[in-house]
Scaffold this active site. Structure first.
Site, mmCIF file in Angstrom:
data_model
loop_
_atom_site.group_PDB
_atom_site.id
_atom_site.type_symbol
_atom_site.label_atom_id
_atom_site.label_comp_id
_atom_site.label_asym_id
_atom_site.label_seq_id
_atom_site.Cartn_x
_atom_site.Cartn_y
_atom_site.Cartn_z
ATOM 1 C CG HIS A 47 -0.277 -0.294 2.515
ATOM 2 N ND1 HIS A 47 0.685 0.527 3.065
ATOM 3 C CD2 HIS A 47 -0.420 -1.322 3.390
ATOM 4 C CE1 HIS A 47 1.087 0.047 4.216
ATOM 5 N NE2 HIS A 47 0.447 -1.088 4.442
ATOM 6 C CD GLU A 48 1.547 6.444 -1.100
ATOM 7 O OE1 GLU A 48 2.499 7.247 -1.066
ATOM 8 O OE2 GLU A 48 1.210 5.833 -2.138
ATOM 9 N N GLY A 49 1.959 3.084 2.318
ATOM 10 C CA GLY A 49 3.031 3.064 3.306
ATOM 11 C C GLY A 49 4.272 2.379 2.776
ATOM 12 C CG HIS A 50 4.267 -1.772 1.936
ATOM 13 N ND1 HIS A 50 2.932 -2.095 2.034
ATOM 14 C CD2 HIS A 50 4.900 -2.470 2.910
ATOM 15 C CE1 HIS A 50 2.765 -2.968 3.010
ATOM 16 N NE2 HIS A 50 3.939 -3.209 3.560
ATOM 17 C CG LEU A 60 -1.789 3.909 4.735
ATOM 18 C CD1 LEU A 60 -0.804 4.455 3.716
ATOM 19 C CD2 LEU A 60 -3.026 3.374 4.031
ATOM 20 C CD GLN A 65 9.922 6.619 12.598
ATOM 21 O OE1 GLN A 65 9.009 7.371 12.956
ATOM 22 N NE2 GLN A 65 11.152 7.042 12.395
#
Length: 335
Positions: free
Chosen positions: A33-36, A187, A151
């Site tokens: 997702h956008e975090g990755h 996320l 984090q």
């Protein structure tokens, strides 16, 4: 390094990948997702156009307990490849379980130690041993100069840093701030399990953390005012005589803040817990696993006189979905 994304499935293919400049690795369990994507973009920025970014996609069975969602965990390799390429990766290493553990479950594993038995480790026994074991293997296989982790998984990040230091891995470990959706929810690949009503309850996790952060900020502001106005208690008494009740209460609060941060960690915990307790009365309810304010070096609870960096962390279930979240805090930052 530029060019079409390369998909690698074996250690042999990975070892044949030519190295160009610094190599960064982003380890994932897929369902990107956008975090990755933020991790991958950050990796690209760190190594530059002449460097190399490798993304690993591997659902590690060692870090799932007997009653956890290994079989349910989403596997979306085609979409993961698209996300990786768009974010700037050069290669994706997506090995099978047999490739990573060719002899079956490994007999020798990394042990997380005392930190791995706290919070997430207490709820999920053996989880961190399995996580560190696969991270160690993937560091050996990918041989990066830099490894980036989110984090949001703060305890995981702390343990990886500890392992790298204690076992002398020749790699730099970098943490990347948590990416949140517009409503504040961190996320996570597991967010897709939440229905609309469950999601509304799940928002209590981030709201609780923000309530704790706001409580700390308010106290820091009062401490700053107390340092600038040491006679606040006398002013409060005078205001009370004049009938200025609200102004008097404010002045008393400033005077009380002159004592510094003693007891503030408990106030931060209380502010967060209040939000979580309210969410426990929602339908569906939020079922709290833990709320903790800890030292990021070893994940032990901080005391009432604590100053310095801390992590406010929470874990809870909404329906069948377990979620975690945390934020960093700084105690004594007003000084």
């Amino acid at each position: 390094m530029t060019g079409p994304l390369q998909l690698l499935n074996t250690a042999e293919e990975l070892h044949k990948l030519p190295r160009t400049g610094r190599r960064a690795v982003v380890m994932t369990m897929g369902a990107l997702h956008e975090g990755h994507a933020t991790l991958i973009r950050t990796a690209r920025e760190e190594v530059g156009p002449d460097g190399q970014v490798v993304v690993t996609v591997f659902v590690n069975p060692l870090q799932f307990g007997a009653n956890e969602d290994l079989d349910r965990y989403p596997r979306t390799l085609d979409a993961d490849l698209a996300v990786s390429e768009a974010a700037g990766a050069d290669a994706v290493f997506a090995p099978s379980v047999d490739e990573v553990y060719p002899g079956g479950d490994p007999q020798v594993r990394i042990t997380a130690g005392p930190m791995g038995e706290r919070l997430e480790g207490a709820t999920r026994p053996g989880h961190f041993d399995g996580m560190l074991t696969v991270v160690a293997k993937l560091l050996h296989l990918t041989r990066p100069d830099l490894a980036l982790f989110g984090q949001k998984d703060a305890q995981q990040l702390a343990l990886i840093r500890r392992m790298v230091t204690d076992l002398n891995f020749p790699v730099e470990v970098a943490g990347v701030p948590t990416v949140r959706e517009d409503d504040g929810l961190a996320l996570s690949s597991r967010n897709r399990y939440l229905g609309p009503v469950e999601r509304r309850t799940a928002l209590a996790l981030s709201r609780a953390l923000f309530a704790g952060r706001d409580r700390l900020a308010a106290q820091a502001a009062l401490c700053a005012r107390a340092e600038a106005a040491p006679a606040s208690d006398e002013r409060a008494t005078a205001l009370a005589r004049l009938g200025e009740i609200r102004a008097s209460a404010d002045a008393h609060a400033v005077s009380a803040a002159a004592g510094g941060v003693t007891g503030l960690p408990d106030a931060v915990r209380a502010a967060a817990r209040h939000v979580l307790e309210e969410a426990g009365r929602h339908e569906p309810p939020l079922v709290l696993d833990y709320l903790a304010l800890v030292d990021p070096e070893d994940f032990t609870d901080v005391g009432p006189d604590f100053t310095g960096r801390a992590v406010l962390a929470v874990a809870a279930k909404v329906g069948a979905t377990r979620l975690i979240d945390n934020i960093p805090l700084e105690f004594g930052a007003h000084a």
